[in-house]
Structure formats: C-alpha cells, structure tokens
Scaffold this motif. Structure first.
Motif, PDB file in Angstrom:
ATOM      1  N   UNK A  79     -15.887 -69.112 -67.854  1.00  0.00           N
ATOM      2  CA  UNK A  79     -17.386 -68.121 -66.757  1.00  0.00           C
ATOM      3  C   UNK A  79     -18.912 -68.068 -67.377  1.00  0.00           C
ATOM      4  N   UNK A  80     -19.345 -68.558 -68.523  1.00  0.00           N
ATOM      5  CA  UNK A  80     -20.112 -68.753 -68.749  1.00  0.00           C
ATOM      6  C   UNK A  80     -20.815 -69.817 -69.632  1.00  0.00           C
ATOM      7  N   UNK A  81     -20.038 -71.221 -69.425  1.00  0.00           N
ATOM      8  CA  UNK A  81     -19.792 -72.621 -69.542  1.00  0.00           C
ATOM      9  C   UNK A  81     -20.127 -72.811 -68.537  1.00  0.00           C
ATOM     10  N   UNK A  82     -18.766 -73.929 -68.193  1.00  0.00           N
ATOM     11  CA  UNK A  82     -19.249 -75.209 -66.685  1.00  0.00           C
ATOM     12  C   UNK A  82     -18.831 -73.626 -65.386  1.00  0.00           C
ATOM     13  N   UNK A  83     -18.829 -72.763 -65.315  1.00  0.00           N
ATOM     14  CA  UNK A  83     -19.684 -71.944 -63.930  1.00  0.00           C
ATOM     15  C   UNK A  83     -20.814 -71.730 -64.069  1.00  0.00           C
ATOM     16  N   UNK A  84     -21.040 -71.482 -65.107  1.00  0.00           N
ATOM     17  CA  UNK A  84     -22.865 -71.345 -64.909  1.00  0.00           C
ATOM     18  C   UNK A  84     -23.562 -73.023 -65.095  1.00  0.00           C
ATOM     19  N   UNK A  85     -23.268 -74.040 -65.420  1.00  0.00           N
ATOM     20  CA  UNK A  85     -24.110 -75.198 -65.499  1.00  0.00           C
ATOM     21  C   UNK A  85     -23.640 -76.308 -64.135  1.00  0.00           C
ATOM     22  N   UNK A  86     -21.885 -75.556 -64.443  1.00  0.00           N
ATOM     23  CA  UNK A  86     -21.662 -77.047 -63.218  1.00  0.00           C
ATOM     24  C   UNK A  86     -20.522 -78.258 -63.752  1.00  0.00           C
ATOM     25  N   UNK A  91     -20.207 -77.925 -70.307  1.00  0.00           N
ATOM     26  CA  UNK A  91     -21.027 -77.948 -70.474  1.00  0.00           C
ATOM     27  C   UNK A  91     -21.793 -76.554 -70.520  1.00  0.00           C
ATOM     28  N   UNK A  92     -23.021 -76.506 -72.178  1.00  0.00           N
ATOM     29  CA  UNK A  92     -22.929 -75.106 -72.191  1.00  0.00           C
ATOM     30  C   UNK A  92     -22.182 -74.030 -72.615  1.00  0.00           C
ATOM     31  N   UNK A  93     -21.279 -74.083 -73.122  1.00  0.00           N
ATOM     32  CA  UNK A  93     -20.281 -73.382 -74.346  1.00  0.00           C
ATOM     33  C   UNK A  93     -20.178 -74.068 -75.430  1.00  0.00           C
ATOM     34  N   UNK A  94     -19.944 -73.228 -75.993  1.00  0.00           N
ATOM     35  CA  UNK A  94     -19.503 -73.286 -77.607  1.00  0.00           C
ATOM     36  C   UNK A  94     -18.311 -74.595 -77.438  1.00  0.00           C
ATOM     37  N   UNK A  95     -17.308 -74.308 -77.018  1.00  0.00           N
ATOM     38  CA  UNK A  95     -16.090 -75.431 -77.043  1.00  0.00           C
ATOM     39  C   UNK A  95     -16.519 -76.890 -76.203  1.00  0.00           C
ATOM     40  N   UNK A  96     -17.161 -76.760 -75.356  1.00  0.00           N
ATOM     41  CA  UNK A  96     -18.264 -77.815 -75.404  1.00  0.00           C
ATOM     42  C   UNK A  96     -19.182 -79.179 -76.248  1.00  0.00           C
ATOM     43  N   UNK A 103     -25.195 -83.404 -78.040  1.00  0.00           N
ATOM     44  CA  UNK A 103     -25.226 -82.251 -77.080  1.00  0.00           C
ATOM     45  C   UNK A 103     -25.070 -81.825 -75.830  1.00  0.00           C
ATOM     46  N   UNK A 104     -24.511 -80.985 -74.947  1.00  0.00           N
ATOM     47  CA  UNK A 104     -24.423 -80.644 -73.092  1.00  0.00           C
ATOM     48  C   UNK A 104     -24.859 -79.738 -72.883  1.00  0.00           C
ATOM     49  N   UNK A 105     -25.691 -79.556 -72.021  1.00  0.00           N
ATOM     50  CA  UNK A 105     -26.146 -78.459 -72.291  1.00  0.00           C
ATOM     51  C   UNK A 105     -26.712 -77.598 -70.858  1.00  0.00           C
ATOM     52  N   UNK A 106     -26.755 -79.041 -69.984  1.00  0.00           N
ATOM     53  CA  UNK A 106     -26.448 -78.237 -68.782  1.00  0.00           C
ATOM     54  C   UNK A 106     -26.963 -80.317 -67.915  1.00  0.00           C
ATOM     55  N   UNK A 107     -26.642 -80.111 -66.464  1.00  0.00           N
ATOM     56  CA  UNK A 107     -26.203 -80.677 -65.318  1.00  0.00           C
ATOM     57  C   UNK A 107     -27.653 -81.759 -65.730  1.00  0.00           C
ATOM     58  N   UNK A 108     -27.356 -83.564 -65.976  1.00  0.00           N
ATOM     59  CA  UNK A 108     -28.858 -84.240 -65.885  1.00  0.00           C
ATOM     60  C   UNK A 108     -29.737 -83.512 -67.135  1.00  0.00           C
ATOM     61  N   UNK A 109     -28.747 -83.599 -68.733  1.00  0.00           N
ATOM     62  CA  UNK A 109     -29.265 -83.355 -69.372  1.00  0.00           C
ATOM     63  C   UNK A 109     -29.483 -84.687 -70.302  1.00  0.00           C
TER      64      UNK A 109
END
Length: 266
Positions: free
Chosen positions: A89-96, A100-105, A122-128
């Motif tokens: 919800x607050x990982x891929x649903x946030x970053x697209x 990306x953007x969560x502990x599992x990632x 690390x994977x924080x956001x699209x375009x990182x």
C-alpha cells in the motif's frame, strides 16, 4: 503462453474482462505495462488503492502516490522472472514500481545486488537509477489489496497480465522464482495453461522448493523455484535470512544462465 483472446468489442477499463481481452493482444512489454496501469477491473482494489493514495501515511504526506496498478519492472529479455504477491500500500502503490519503497523491496534488491543482478542495493523511487540484469520482477496481482490479501476472484481476474508478461519474455525465460505461497499457487496455473505439464499432485510450496518443467513446443525447459516472501514478518523473525535469499537467488541465476551477468559487486 498467453491465454486465448476473447472476441467482441474492447471492454471498458472497469470491466472484469479488461485484462483477459487486452493482455493477449499486447505486442510488447511497454504496451502491456501501459494497459496494466490503466486497469480498473476489480472495484474493491480500485477503491482501496485510491483511498490509500488520498489519505497517505504521515511519513509520506508530502509525496504524490502512484495509486494505480503497478506494472512489472526489469529487463525486457529477462531469463529470470521473480513473482511476488502484490504491491504494498505504501510501497509500490506509492512509488509506482514493484518492491520499491518498502522493507520487502529493500531486502530483495539488496540480495539481487549481492549476487550481481541489480545495479544498486536500494530502491526508493522510479528514476533512482536502479537497473536489473537479466531479471524482471512482477506479481500475480497488480493492485495493492487490503491487508495484503487479494481474493481468489481478484487473483483470477488479474492473471492474464502475468500470463502475457511471461509470454512476452519469450523463449529466453529459463527460470521463475515465486516469493511466498500466494505467488507459488498463482504461478502454477499460468504455467499449466501455457502447456507445460505440471507434476501431480502439484508440488507443495516451501523455501527452496524446485521443479523442472520439460520443454514444450517453442518453449525451452523451465525451472521453477520457491522462496519465503521477504516480508517484514519473515525477515524480522529470521524465517528468511539475507544469506538464505542470496543463496537461493544464486541458484536461480545459475539455472537461468545469469552467473556473472551484472558488474562485480565487490
């Protein structure tokens, strides 16, 4: 590998037949990803993902959430596909972007980097700047579900996207790694429908589970492996350690012919 193409006029994005109609017609992964991102076939998932995107978590209050289905990510000619559960919800649903953007990632991409299959840990956001070498990451459900629990109907409605994605990877696909029991159970019917002969009874999921599906027509031999999902619960309790995941990814990379695919990690 793609499922049969339904006849008739194109359904609306909110129609339950939208994935089944459009997925087999996609000519490449770019077209597939665009179709996935526009899907609204599952009302409960649409409502949930958009509500999460509106309300946001306090830590991400200043960020604009993706709030749409999350396409797969990685090499278009991947020899290794990694299939999870669904976006967080607050990982891929946030970053697209998947995982990306969560502990599992964080756990997964650090392990991929350790075996030379990712450009950074690390994977924080699209375009990182993150790149995957010979690997594509996807899921059987492309929308974030409430409590991380898609319904069987939602899983089945979304399944044509995964079927088409594996099909578009073509004969170069040699290994699939399923993360978690849900990914394992969702993946096997896709492979069976594609014509690969599955053992009977179907093999049970477990960390390190492995089966080899014989070559079939234009498809070469396919290795299927299972791993515990790198969820916070599994990694924090030690059910899945970093060393366990690195070892399994190394085995998967070897079966896919990807040993030494990426740059040296040091």
């Amino acid at each position: 590998m793609a499922e049969s193409v339904p006849a008739g006029p194109p359904p609306a994005r909110s129609d339950v037949m939208f994935p089944a109609y459009h997925a087999p017609r996609c000519r490449d992964l770019a077209e597939l990803d665009a179709r996935v991102a526009g899907c609204r076939a599952c009302p409960r998932l649409v409502e949930w993902r958009e509500e999460v995107a509106r309300t946001r978590r306090a830590a991400f209050r200043d960020q604009e959430y993706w709030g749409k289905p999350v396409p797969g990510f990685g090499a278009p000619d991947a020899a290794l596909a990694i299939v999870g559960l669904a976006p967080a919800a607050h990982g891929g649903n946030r970053t697209g972007r998947m995982f990306t953007g969560d502990d599992s990632g964080d756990f997964l991409f650090a392990a991929l980097h350790a075996v030379g299959l990712a450009s950074q840990p690390t994977a924080t956001h699209r375009g990182d700047g993150l790149e995957l070498y010979g690997v594509r990451v996807s899921a059987p459900v492309h929308c974030a579900p409430p409590e991380n629990k898609p319904t069987p109907t939602e899983r089945d409605t979304c399944r044509p996207w995964l079927s088409a994605e594996l099909d578009l990877l073509g004969p170069g696909l040699r290994t699939v790694l399923a993360l978690g029991a849900f990914g394992w159970q969702a993946l096997l019917p896709v492979l069976g429908a594609a014509g690969w002969q599955l053992p009977r009874p179907r093999p049970a999921f477990g960390h390190g589970a492995q089966l080899t599906l014989p070559a079939n027509g234009s498809r070469q031999e396919l290795h299927v492996l299972g791993s515990y999902h790198p969820s916070r619960r599994n990694t924090f309790t030690g059910r899945l350690t970093f060393a366990m995941l690195v070892a399994l990814l190394s085995r998967a990379a070897g079966l896919a012919g990807l040993a030494g695919q990426g740059p040296a990690t040091g």
